[in-house]
Scaffold this active site. Sequence first.
Site, PDB file in Angstrom:
ATOM      1  N   THR A 217       0.870  -1.188   0.000  1.00 29.17           N
ATOM      2  CA  THR A 217       0.000   0.000   0.000  1.00 29.17           C
ATOM      3  C   THR A 217       0.902   1.232   0.000  1.00 29.17           C
ATOM      4  OG1 THR A 217      -0.233  -0.246   2.412  1.00 29.17           O
ATOM      5  CG2 THR A 217      -2.033  -1.099   1.029  1.00 29.17           C
TER       6      THR A 217
ATOM      7  N   LYS B 270       4.043  -6.812   4.192  1.00 29.98           N
ATOM      8  CA  LYS B 270       3.809  -5.414   3.868  1.00 29.98           C
ATOM      9  C   LYS B 270       3.508  -4.690   5.172  1.00 29.98           C
ATOM     10  CE  LYS B 270       0.457  -3.337   3.497  1.00 29.98           C
ATOM     11  NZ  LYS B 270      -0.168  -2.339   4.430  1.00 29.98           N
TER      12      LYS B 270
ATOM     13  N   THR C 131       0.971  -8.779  12.884  1.00 30.81           N
ATOM     14  CA  THR C 131       1.199  -7.436  12.397  1.00 30.81           C
ATOM     15  C   THR C 131       0.973  -7.326  10.909  1.00 30.81           C
ATOM     16  OG1 THR C 131       2.778  -5.649  12.315  1.00 30.81           O
ATOM     17  CG2 THR C 131       3.652  -7.839  12.029  1.00 30.81           C
TER      18      THR C 131
ATOM     19  N   GLU D 240       6.246   4.747   7.355  1.00 28.66           N
ATOM     20  CA  GLU D 240       5.860   5.879   6.510  1.00 28.66           C
ATOM     21  C   GLU D 240       6.691   7.121   6.828  1.00 28.66           C
ATOM     22  OE1 GLU D 240       1.223   4.618   5.686  1.00 28.66           O
ATOM     23  OE2 GLU D 240       1.708   5.851   7.420  1.00 28.66           O
TER      24      GLU D 240
ATOM     25  N   ASN E 102      -0.251  10.381   5.451  1.00 27.58           N
ATOM     26  CA  ASN E 102      -1.515  10.017   6.069  1.00 27.58           C
ATOM     27  C   ASN E 102      -2.588  11.081   5.908  1.00 27.58           C
ATOM     28  OD1 ASN E 102      -1.277   7.299   7.568  1.00 27.58           O
ATOM     29  ND2 ASN E 102       0.672   8.322   7.932  1.00 27.58           N
TER      30      ASN E 102
ATOM     31  N   SER F 293      -7.169  10.518  -0.456  1.00 24.32           N
ATOM     32  CA  SER F 293      -7.272  11.338  -1.670  1.00 24.32           C
ATOM     33  C   SER F 293      -6.198  10.979  -2.683  1.00 24.32           C
ATOM     34  CB  SER F 293      -7.166  12.814  -1.312  1.00 24.32           C
ATOM     35  OG  SER F 293      -5.973  13.088  -0.610  1.00 24.32           O
TER      36      SER F 293
END
Length: 413
Positions: A158, A184, A195, A285, A408, A413
């Site tokens: 993702t 992932k 997890t 991230e 995030n 969007s």
Amino acid sequence: MSSSVSPLAPKTVPDMPVIAGVRLATAEAGIRYKNRTDVLLAVMDKGTAVAGVFTKSKCPSAPVEWCRAKLKGGKARALVVNSGNANAFTGKTGRSSTALTAKIAAKAVGCSESEIFLASTGVIGEPLDATKFDGVLGRLAETAEPGDYLAAAKAIMTTDTFPKVATATVKLGKAKVTINGMAKGAGMIAPDMATMLSFVFTDAPIAPAALQALLKSGVEDTFNAVTIDGDTSTSDTLLAFATGAAAEHGAPKISRASDPRLKAFVKAFNQVLANLAEQVARDGEGARKLVEITVEGAKTKASARKIAMSIANSPLVKTAIAGEDANWGRVVMAVGKAGEPADRDKLSISFNGIRVARSGARDPDYDEAQVSEAMKAPEIAIKVSLGLGKGRDRVMTCDLTKEYVAINGDYRS
């Protein structure tokens, strides 16, 4: 899926060997985005054992509920994974989508729906249109080959910036057995029993109950010792599949996790889990620094784990690391708020081997320039010594950057 690879990504990718009894295929099904590989089908030979650990979220996804129910049978013929939609918080529609996906997969593979395992990752709260799997899974079942684990790992990404794979080969009895894994992660990672999404395959002949015991034990100091942002996903799933094909080459059939013949296998199995877990931390991230936190001298190992997680999940600690600031005061704060035994006047803290605090105060030999230089490293090791007992534990995390907020903030969007 990010267009730029994390600077913490491994420099090399292992060659992933074939595992007898496992075939893989991927496809673009348009789950959320067009022109993006978003479906993985893994087909296993008859008799493949399965084990799993899952999120402890009180709001689990429909696929998690499905897998928990089917795990009791102990056998698997296929795994279907989609990215782009988590099929979580989708009510009866989500459960119907899960059932339909399993029905389509069972028809494609030629097995019972009870032997189908499912996982979904992506946006929470949006219905998953399972009709998109119709036809796709049939084609994948026909074209699946015992091959490309890297492509499979890419299909389940993702916000990940790189595919995560690991492998190990070890002797079981007189036969060589292989363990391959993929994962992932990237965000919403603070595991409890499992997890993110991770899948491990082996040709070792291990019974379901024994495999379950190995997996449950193995995750504790690997996946359960990783956190990115303190948020436990609704979809956390770790499944292990053992085809048993190595029995044809002399590998003994294992029915108990305590079997002494498993010693080398268990070590290799746990190394694969640890490798994947670290890659998840490396790909947090927006991450720019990998952080290892060790707590020693605690009353118990469990106490050390709780304190280490308190430090690892502290936004103030993580942003200080992002700013290359050895702010031990924030570490002290995180130790104190953990709710575990601690004595301020016995506390010592170091960053990358440089002690900054000792016996409840700044170290008398503290050198700001030396510490500042050490904090520029891409990997940061924080050690906290409590001086209370022999409890020790280690967790992995990453820093918290502006990129995390941007990723995030723009996620849907």
